[in-house]
Design an enzyme around this catalytic site. Structure first.
Site, PDB file in Angstrom:
ATOM      1  N   ASN A 127       0.801  -1.237   0.000  1.00  0.00           N
ATOM      2  CA  ASN A 127       0.000   0.000   0.000  1.00  0.00           C
ATOM      3  C   ASN A 127       0.833   1.286   0.000  1.00  0.00           C
ATOM      4  OD1 ASN A 127       0.789  -0.539   2.622  1.00  0.00           O
ATOM      5  ND2 ASN A 127      -1.096   0.243   3.540  1.00  0.00           N
TER       6      ASN A 127
ATOM      7  N   LYS B   1      12.563  -6.667   0.949  1.00  0.00           N
ATOM      8  CA  LYS B   1      11.718  -7.399   0.013  1.00  0.00           C
ATOM      9  C   LYS B   1      10.378  -6.683  -0.083  1.00  0.00           C
ATOM     10  CE  LYS B   1       8.874 -10.766   0.565  1.00  0.00           C
ATOM     11  NZ  LYS B   1       7.832 -10.169  -0.282  1.00  0.00           N
TER      12      LYS B   1
ATOM     13  N   GLY C  14       2.764  -5.696   7.273  1.00  0.00           N
ATOM     14  CA  GLY C  14       1.812  -6.539   6.552  1.00  0.00           C
ATOM     15  C   GLY C  14       0.686  -6.982   7.461  1.00  0.00           C
ATOM     16  N   SER C  15       0.082  -8.098   7.102  1.00  0.00           N
ATOM     17  CA  SER C  15      -1.121  -8.537   7.823  1.00  0.00           C
ATOM     18  C   SER C  15      -0.772  -9.264   9.128  1.00  0.00           C
ATOM     19  CB  SER C  15      -1.924  -9.475   6.920  1.00  0.00           C
ATOM     20  OG  SER C  15      -1.137 -10.599   6.631  1.00  0.00           O
TER      21      SER C  15
ATOM     22  N   THR D  37       0.432 -13.046   8.613  1.00  0.00           N
ATOM     23  CA  THR D  37       1.840 -13.159   8.173  1.00  0.00           C
ATOM     24  C   THR D  37       2.767 -12.704   9.294  1.00  0.00           C
ATOM     25  OG1 THR D  37       1.072 -12.605   5.946  1.00  0.00           O
ATOM     26  CG2 THR D  37       3.433 -12.656   6.282  1.00  0.00           C
TER      27      THR D  37
ATOM     28  N   GLU E  27       4.623  -4.252  12.086  1.00  0.00           N
ATOM     29  CA  GLU E  27       3.638  -3.198  11.784  1.00  0.00           C
ATOM     30  C   GLU E  27       2.492  -3.888  11.062  1.00  0.00           C
ATOM     31  OE1 GLU E  27       3.672  -0.198  12.759  1.00  0.00           O
ATOM     32  OE2 GLU E  27       5.743   0.315  13.187  1.00  0.00           O
TER      33      GLU E  27
ATOM     34  N   CYS F 100      -3.415   0.836   6.738  1.00  0.00           N
ATOM     35  CA  CYS F 100      -3.469   0.006   7.947  1.00  0.00           C
ATOM     36  C   CYS F 100      -4.147   0.692   9.117  1.00  0.00           C
ATOM     37  CB  CYS F 100      -2.044  -0.351   8.348  1.00  0.00           C
ATOM     38  SG  CYS F 100      -0.972   1.093   8.455  1.00  0.00           S
TER      39      CYS F 100
ATOM     40  N   GLU G 250       7.967   2.605  14.202  1.00  0.00           N
ATOM     41  CA  GLU G 250       8.687   3.232  13.098  1.00  0.00           C
ATOM     42  C   GLU G 250       8.581   4.745  13.301  1.00  0.00           C
ATOM     43  OE1 GLU G 250       7.071   1.038   9.558  1.00  0.00           O
ATOM     44  OE2 GLU G 250       9.055   0.112   9.638  1.00  0.00           O
TER      45      GLU G 250
HETATM   46  N1  LIG Z   1       0.980  -1.201  10.569  1.00  0.00           N
HETATM   47  C1  LIG Z   1       1.493  -0.761   9.437  1.00  0.00           C
HETATM   48  O1  LIG Z   1       2.361   0.117   9.417  1.00  0.00           O
HETATM   49  C2  LIG Z   1       0.997  -1.306   8.115  1.00  0.00           C
HETATM   50  C3  LIG Z   1       1.291  -0.602   6.944  1.00  0.00           C
HETATM   51  C4  LIG Z   1       0.838  -1.097   5.726  1.00  0.00           C
HETATM   52  C5  LIG Z   1       0.090  -2.280   5.673  1.00  0.00           C
HETATM   53  N2  LIG Z   1      -0.193  -2.953   6.818  1.00  0.00           N
HETATM   54  C6  LIG Z   1      -1.015  -4.172   6.769  1.00  0.00           C
HETATM   55  O2  LIG Z   1      -0.618  -4.995   5.675  1.00  0.00           O
HETATM   56  C7  LIG Z   1      -1.719  -5.751   5.182  1.00  0.00           C
HETATM   57  C8  LIG Z   1      -1.808  -5.588   3.676  1.00  0.00           C
HETATM   58  O3  LIG Z   1      -0.599  -5.878   3.085  1.00  0.00           O
HETATM   59  P1  LIG Z   1      -0.278  -7.270   2.375  1.00  0.00           P
HETATM   60  O4  LIG Z   1      -1.520  -7.840   1.795  1.00  0.00           O
HETATM   61  O5  LIG Z   1       0.895  -7.047   1.510  1.00  0.00           O
HETATM   62  O6  LIG Z   1       0.148  -8.174   3.652  1.00  0.00           O
HETATM   63  P2  LIG Z   1       0.768  -9.643   3.660  1.00  0.00           P
HETATM   64  O7  LIG Z   1       0.914 -10.017   5.090  1.00  0.00           O
HETATM   65  O8  LIG Z   1       0.031 -10.535   2.765  1.00  0.00           O
HETATM   66  O9  LIG Z   1       2.215  -9.464   2.993  1.00  0.00           O
HETATM   67  C9  LIG Z   1       3.151  -8.552   3.489  1.00  0.00           C
HETATM   68  C10 LIG Z   1       4.535  -8.962   3.034  1.00  0.00           C
HETATM   69  O10 LIG Z   1       4.881 -10.194   3.629  1.00  0.00           O
HETATM   70  C11 LIG Z   1       5.361 -11.095   2.654  1.00  0.00           C
HETATM   71  N3  LIG Z   1       5.078 -12.447   3.113  1.00  0.00           N
HETATM   72  C12 LIG Z   1       3.930 -13.140   2.985  1.00  0.00           C
HETATM   73  N4  LIG Z   1       4.047 -14.335   3.578  1.00  0.00           N
HETATM   74  C13 LIG Z   1       5.304 -14.406   4.098  1.00  0.00           C
HETATM   75  C14 LIG Z   1       6.030 -15.391   4.817  1.00  0.00           C
HETATM   76  N5  LIG Z   1       5.495 -16.565   5.143  1.00  0.00           N
HETATM   77  N6  LIG Z   1       7.287 -15.114   5.191  1.00  0.00           N
HETATM   78  C15 LIG Z   1       7.844 -13.917   4.900  1.00  0.00           C
HETATM   79  N7  LIG Z   1       7.212 -12.950   4.195  1.00  0.00           N
HETATM   80  C16 LIG Z   1       5.957 -13.181   3.807  1.00  0.00           C
HETATM   81  C17 LIG Z   1       4.626 -10.673   1.407  1.00  0.00           C
HETATM   82  O11 LIG Z   1       5.265 -11.162   0.244  1.00  0.00           O
HETATM   83  C18 LIG Z   1       4.673  -9.167   1.526  1.00  0.00           C
HETATM   84  O12 LIG Z   1       5.913  -8.657   1.120  1.00  0.00           O
HETATM   85  C19 LIG Z   1      -2.924  -5.186   5.899  1.00  0.00           C
HETATM   86  O13 LIG Z   1      -3.302  -6.038   6.942  1.00  0.00           O
HETATM   87  C20 LIG Z   1      -2.436  -3.864   6.453  1.00  0.00           C
HETATM   88  O14 LIG Z   1      -3.145  -3.402   7.555  1.00  0.00           O
HETATM   89  C21 LIG Z   1       0.259  -2.490   8.033  1.00  0.00           C
HETATM   90  C1  LIG Z   2       1.019   7.636   6.213  1.00  0.00           C
HETATM   91  N1  LIG Z   2      -0.177   7.008   6.780  1.00  0.00           N
HETATM   92  C2  LIG Z   2      -1.365   7.517   6.134  1.00  0.00           C
HETATM   93  C3  LIG Z   2      -0.248   7.339   8.203  1.00  0.00           C
HETATM   94  C4  LIG Z   2      -0.149   5.574   6.557  1.00  0.00           C
HETATM   95  C5  LIG Z   2       0.934   4.822   7.238  1.00  0.00           C
HETATM   96  C6  LIG Z   2       1.122   3.416   6.703  1.00  0.00           C
HETATM   97  C7  LIG Z   2      -0.069   2.518   6.832  1.00  0.00           C
HETATM   98  O1  LIG Z   2      -0.545   1.785   5.981  1.00  0.00           O
END
Ligand SMILES: NC(=O)c1ccc[n+]([C@@H]2O[C@H](COP(=O)([O-])OP(=O)(O)OC[C@H]3O[C@@H](n4cnc5c(N)ncnc54)[C@H](O)[C@@H]3O)[C@@H](O)[C@H]2O)c1
Ligand SMILES: C[N+](C)(C)CCCC=O
Length: 511
Positions: A174, A197, A249-250, A253, A271, A305, A485
């Site tokens: 995102n 990555k 990520g999620s 994961t 995060e 997120c 972060e």
């Molecule tokens: N808190 C934050 O700062 C923040 C920011 C952006 C997105 N997010 C969250 O990310 C999610 C959306 O992103 P997404 O769909 O890319 O998430 P995802 O968890 O599917 O993937 C995130 C990353 O992890 C990698 N990955 C997947 N499985 C893995 C494994 N087994 N081992 C190592 N790496 C692996 C993916 O290739 C990708 O690079 C949402 O839940 C969102 O809320 C959080």
């Molecule tokens: C810059 N924002 C809008 C706070 C997003 C941070 C990253 C979350 O997905």
């Protein structure tokens, strides 16, 4: 050894002449030893699409064990040089990287839009936040210091803040460039190297960041990019030379990352996702509250997120709030993300669009009322007809048990919930396993601070939402993760403290 290529990933002239639906990236997307590296196994290539058109943008070839090892070895060699440089020297190089990003801001933003689908207006802000972050941590690189502690008899101890080594960054799709900057800037400032990555869906702009660091003068291999999905990510996490993992990520994961890190006793920053509450009291400035609710839900097509997707509105102002929020939501221009007037672009992929629309259908089945949007949208422009667009959606008549209120949708869907009292809304706001962010709108300053004190969230906003300057820490409570972060505190997550005890007298031995 793999073939190294030092030509730019996408020449500036090519980016500038591109428009939506015209660009194809053909160069290799791996980067280590200071150059792009041809992938080994092209038969495993995965197609990456341009969200606004559904056209092919490039092929992403996942890295296997040998390539991951090459990237990590390259990072380790760079770490040995970089960590011995004075903080002020590191700062100088990082400031140069920030300057180059600032200079190329529009080009990077354009590529980000073509790969991610968000509006160019937002992408420019993301790139600005990225160079600001690098500038901020460059400023901190020269200030890293320990403590001096006096001990009896003239003896003393001191502490040294030392880097960890090779850090791994794993990103979501995102905020592709911004996430790479948020992770690499504090890591590099502390003297570490990083292998990053990106998400397999947004492999492009992290490579530009690696090229820029190299151009700014970091040792070859200091920021490397390996492409791939879960398998490549897992190879990175398990590699014995990796000292730390920072993951965005999620939640599912994130848990796997933690398990892998635990096997090597490696520190992790997680995060993760959220389902954040935004609470609007009846004494709020209505216009600001409505604007805040839109900022909390519709940035980056709702793929954020920390979005405040559970909007709790005090019952007596609900009709007026809904009228205003729906009016403004209907006025959002959805379309070609490269146009300045567009405010919402395309979602990341067809499956993700279908999933978000599925949440809207489920919400209707569970009794929610769609006040606007929630439909697939096909813009009039013929080149956008294969794009992944939908109309931003406001749901009313929601309750806390509905799927749309409990689960992270990660799309432009706002769920509005009435409440009566402060005590009640706090209990409902906290009734989630997530804890990334929360917001409150009120003119009552004591209530504002009382409410945020009781909200279980890592980042709270008073009378605004989604404002995230690089000087302030960002991160979650509960299942939304840990570690932070941005801000000064992140230095602690990318360094380790060494204590040195110095005896100035004789050894007082018990033996
Ligand atoms: N808190 C934050 O700062 C923040 C920011 C952006 C997105 N997010 C969250 O990310 C999610 C959306 O992103 P997404 O769909 O890319 O998430 P995802 O968890 O599917 O993937 C995130 C990353 O992890 C990698 N990955 C997947 N499985 C893995 C494994 N087994 N081992 C190592 N790496 C692996 C993916 O290739 C990708 O690079 C949402 O839940 C969102 O809320 C959080
Ligand atoms: C810059 N924002 C809008 C706070 C997003 C941070 C990253 C979350 O997905």
């Amino acid at each position: 050894m793999a073939e190294l290529l030092r030509t730019p990933l996408v020449p500036a002239a090519m980016i500038r002449s591109a428009s939506t639906g015209t660009l194809e990236v053909k160069e290799p997307l791996n980067f280590w030893c200071g150059a792009k590296v041809k992938p080994k196994d092209v038969k495993n290539a995965e197609t990456v699409y341009e969200p606004a058109t559904g056209r092919v943008l490039c092929q992403m070839v996942p890295c296997g064990a040998e390539e991951v090892d090459q990237a990590i070895q390259s990072a380790h060699s760079a770490f040995l040089k970089w960590s011995k440089m004075a903080g002020m020297e590191r700062a100088r190089v990082m400031l140069e990287a920030a300057r180059i990003i600032r200079e190329r801001r529009d080009d990077i933003a354009k590529l980000e839009v073509i790969n991610n689908g968000k509006s160019i207006t937002e992408a420019r802000v993301d790139i600005d936040v990225a160079w600001l972050c690098i500038e901020y941590y460059a400023g901190m690189a020269g200030t890293l210091a320990g403590q001096h502690v006096q001990l009896p008899g003239g003896s003393f101890a001191y502490t040294r803040r030392e880097p960890l080594g090779v850090c791994v960054g794993i990103g979501a799709w995102n905020y592709p460039f911004q996430i790479a900057a948020w992770k690499s800037a504090p890591a590099l400032a502390c003297g570490n190297a990083m292998v990053f990555k990106p998400s397999p869906m947004t492999p492009v702009t992290a490579v530009m960041l690696a090229e820029i660091y190299a151009e700014a003068g970091v040792p070859e291999g200091l920021l490397n990019v390996v492409q791939g999905g879960a398998e490549t990510g897992s190879l990175l996490c398990h590699h014995p030379l990796v000292a730390k993992i920072s993951f965005t990520g999620s939640v599912p994961t994130g848990k796997k990352i933690m398990e892998m890190a635990a096997k090597g006793a490696k520190p992790v920053t997680l995060e993760l996702g959220g389902k954040s509450p935004l609470i609007i009291f009846n004494d709020s400035d209505m216009e600001n509250a409505v604007k805040g609710a839109l900022m909390a839900n519709f940035l980056s097509q709702g793929e954020v997120c920390c979005n405040g997707t559970r909007v709790f509105v005090q019952r007596d102002i609900l009709p007026k709030f809904l009228e205003d929020v729906v009016k403004r939501t209907k006025a959002i221009t959805v379309g070609d993300p490269l146009l300045d007037e567009t405010r919402m672009g395309a979602l990341i992929s067809r499956p993700h669009l279908d999933r978000v629309l599925g949440f809207v259908s489920q919400a209707k089945k569970e009794g929610a009322r769609v006040l606007c949007g929630g439909e697939p949208l096909v813009p009039a422009d013929p080149k956008l007809q294969g794009g992944y667009f939908m109309s931003p959606c406001v749901l009313d008549n929601c309750n806390d048990d509905m799927t749309c209120v409990k689960e992270e949708i990660f799309g432009p869907v706002m769920s509005v919930l009435p409440f009566d009292t402060e005590e009640e809304v706090l209990q409902r706001a906290n009734n989630t396993t997530f804890g990334l962010a929360a917001g409150v709108f009120t003119r009552d300053v004591t209530r504002a601070h009382r409410v945020v004190e009781n909200l279980q969230a890592g980042t709270c906003f008073i009378n605004n939402y989604n404002v995230s300057p690089v000087e302030v820490p960002f991160g979650g409570y509960k299942m939304s993760g840990f570690g932070r972060e941005n801000g000064q505190v992140t230095i602690e997550y990318y360094s380790q403290l060494k204590t040195v005890v110095v005896e100035m007298g004789d050894v007082d031995s018990l033996f």
